[in-house]
Design an enzyme around this catalytic site. Structure first.
Site, mmCIF file in Angstrom:
data_model
loop_
_atom_site.group_PDB
_atom_site.id
_atom_site.type_symbol
_atom_site.label_atom_id
_atom_site.label_comp_id
_atom_site.label_asym_id
_atom_site.label_seq_id
_atom_site.Cartn_x
_atom_site.Cartn_y
_atom_site.Cartn_z
ATOM 1 N N SER A 157 -9.434 57.518 -4.583
ATOM 2 C CA SER A 157 -9.800 58.738 -5.294
ATOM 3 C C SER A 157 -10.302 58.393 -6.706
ATOM 4 O O SER A 157 -11.214 57.582 -6.853
ATOM 5 C CB SER A 157 -8.599 59.697 -5.321
ATOM 6 O OG SER A 157 -8.953 60.975 -5.744
ATOM 7 N N ASP A 324 -11.508 64.319 5.190
ATOM 8 C CA ASP A 324 -11.444 64.445 3.730
ATOM 9 C C ASP A 324 -12.643 65.267 3.273
ATOM 10 O O ASP A 324 -13.769 64.801 3.285
ATOM 11 C CB ASP A 324 -11.463 63.052 3.093
ATOM 12 C CG ASP A 324 -11.339 63.078 1.571
ATOM 13 O OD1 ASP A 324 -11.333 64.186 0.988
ATOM 14 O OD2 ASP A 324 -11.258 61.987 0.977
ATOM 15 N N HIS A 357 -7.795 64.267 2.365
ATOM 16 C CA HIS A 357 -7.922 63.324 1.257
ATOM 17 C C HIS A 357 -6.658 62.489 1.073
ATOM 18 O O HIS A 357 -6.732 61.315 0.713
ATOM 19 C CB HIS A 357 -8.238 64.090 -0.035
ATOM 20 C CG HIS A 357 -8.511 63.199 -1.210
ATOM 21 N ND1 HIS A 357 -9.516 62.260 -1.212
ATOM 22 C CD2 HIS A 357 -7.905 63.105 -2.424
ATOM 23 C CE1 HIS A 357 -9.518 61.618 -2.388
ATOM 24 N NE2 HIS A 357 -8.555 62.111 -3.124
#
Length: 382
Positions: A157, A324, A357
Site C-alpha cells: 500500500s 482489491d 486490499h
C-alpha cells in the site's frame, strides 16, 4: 496473550530509538532541527552487511511489524504472516528493519511530539510531509545502522509507494524493490475517500482545529468514523459477505418485534473505529493521508513514469490482488508496463483472493508462496 510463541515467530522483540540532531530539510521548504525514529530489527546483519531488508509501513502501520513485546501482548506485529523464520521475509536469512515513519504517533517525531520552539506539542503546526521525506529519513537510519545498500526495500500500500520512491531517490542503495498492492498515484476516488476521512475528524467538536491536546481531549468520534470509512475500502464485497453476510448481532425481524436490529457488520465497524481512536493520533492521520494524496511518482519526470523508472537500477517485484478495488490490479499493471518500457527487470503476480486490499496482510497460500520464491532469489545474492 500468547500461551506460547511459535517457532516461526521472531519471538520477543524490543523497540529502539535513534535521535538525529542535524537539521533535516523537508520537501515543503521547512526543516526540523532534529528528530527521533523508533524502529525494530529482526534477524542478524551479516559481516558483509548485504542481507538487510527495509520494511516501509502502510498508512496506520508502525515499527512493530513482527513478534511480541511481551508475553502479555494480545497480538503480534502487523506483518507477522510474512516476517519470521521460514516465512517469505526469512529472519534466518535476512536482517529486517521496520520503523515508525517521521510524523508518526508511535514514538517517532510527529504532531504529538514537543515543538522545541514553543515547548508544546506540535499538533497541527507539524510540517507537511511527502513520501520522499520518509525515504530521506530512512536513508539516515540506514547510515546509522551501517547499511550502504538494502538487499530489498519492501512495502504494501503506502509502503509500496515509499519503496518505489526509494528506487528513484537512492538507485544505488537497493538491489530489489518490492511493491505490493500499491499505485504510482491515487485515483480521484481514493482522494475522495481520504478527504471524507479527514472531514470526519475535523468535524468532531473535540478536534479544536487540531489543538485537542491543549484540552486534554481526543476527537474519538471523528477518528472512529474515519477508520470505519477506511476499513470499508480495505475489504472487498466478497470478504464482507463471507465474514458477516446479513447475520444479526441483536434483534430480530419477527413480526411484532419492534426492538432495533443490529447487523454483525455494524458492530464490527464500531469496534474497529473504537480501537483505532484509542491508539492513533488525529493530526498524524491527517498528515499521513495528505502525504498519500500528494504522492505522484512521475510528477518531477514530465509526468512520464517510463522516464522516472529510467533512473532505477534495481529489480522489481510487483503484486496485486484480484478483489482489491482501492489499489486495483490495473494500477499495478501500470507500474509493470512502465518498468518494462524503461527496460527494468520486473516480476509481476496477480493473486486471486477474496480479501480485498487487506489481502497483503493475510496468510493466503498462493501469495506467500510467490512472495517466498522471489525473496529466495533476493537472499541468494545477499
Amino acid at each position: 496473550m500468547p500461551e506460547s510463541i511459535s517457532q516461526n515467530s521472531v519471538g520477543l522483540v524490543e523497540s529502539q530509538t535513534v535521535s538525529f540532531s542535524e537539521p533535516f530539510a523537508l520537501s515543503c521548504g521547512r526543516e526540523l532541527a532534529g528528530f527521533d525514529l523508533v524502529y525494530e530489527t529482526y534477524g542478524t546483519l551479516n559481516a558483509e552487511q548485504s542481507n538487510a531488508v527495509l520494511i516501509c509501513h502502510a498508512l496506520s502501520g508502525h515499527h512493530h511489524a513482527a513478534g511480541y513485546h511481551s508475553m502479555e501482548d494480545r497480538k503480534p506485529g502487523w506483518w507477522e504472516e510474512c516476517i519470521g523464520p521460514g516465512k517469505p521475509i526469512d529472519t534466518n536469512r535476512f536482517f529486517v528493519v521496520s520503523l515508525n515513519n517521521l510524523g508518526g504517533c508511535h514514538g517517532s517525531t510527529g504532531p504529538n511530539s514537543i515543538n522545541p520552539h514553543t515547548g508544546k506539542a506540535w499538533g497541527p503546526d507539524f510540517p507537511p510531509l511527502r513520501a520522499r521525506d520518509w525515504v530521506h529519513s530512512q536513508a539516515l537510519l540506514a547510515d546509522y545502522l551501517g547499511i550502504e545498500c538494502w538487499a530489498a526495500v519492501i512495502g504494501g500500500s503506502l509502503g509500496g509507494m515509499q519503496a518505489m520512491r526509494w528506487s528513484l531517490e537512492y538507485p544505488d542503495r537497493l538491489k530489489h524493490c518490492i511493491v505490493i498492492a500499491a499505485a504510482m498515484k491515487l485515483s480521484a476516488q481514493n482522494l475522495a475517500f481520504n478527504e471524507l476521512a479527514r472531514q470526519a475528524i475535523v468535524a468532531d467538536p473535540a478536534f479544536a482545529h487540531g489543538r485537542y491536546m491543549d484540552n486534554d481531549a481526543i476527537p474519538a468520534q471523528g477518528l472512529a468514523l474515519a477508520r470505519m470509512v477506511g476499513h470499508i475500502t480495505y475489504l472487498s464485497d466478497e470478504a464482507m459477505a463471507n465474514k458477516f453476510g446479513r447475520d444479526l448481532r441483536s434483534g430480530s425481524f419477527e413480526l411484532g418485534d419492534e426492538d432495533n436490529v443490529e447487523f454483525q457488520v455494524q458492530s464490527y465497524l464500531r469496534y474497529q473505529g473504537s480501537q483505532f481512536s484509542g491508539n492513533f493520533d488525529a493530526n498524524t492521520y491527517i498528515l499521513m493521508t495528505r502525504a498519500l494524496d500528494y504522492f505522484d511518482l512521475a510528477r518531477e519526470y514530465d509526468n512520464d513514469p517510463v522516464q522516472a523508472f529510467g533512473r532505477a537500477k534495481c529489480s522489481y517485484f510487483v503484486a496485486s490482488f484480484s478483489t482489491d478495488w482501492r489499489f486495483s490490479p490495473a494500477r499495478s499493471r501500470e507500474i509493470v508496463d512502465a518498468l518494462i518500457a524503461a527496460e527494468r527487470p520486473v516480476t509481476y503476480t496477480e493473486i486471486e483472493a477474496d480479501e480485498g486490499h487487506d489481502a497483503f496482510l493475510m496468510p493466503i497460500p498462493r501469495y506467500l508462496d510467490v512472495f517466498s520464491a522471489y525473496m529466495q532469489r533476493v537472499g541468494a545474492k545477499a
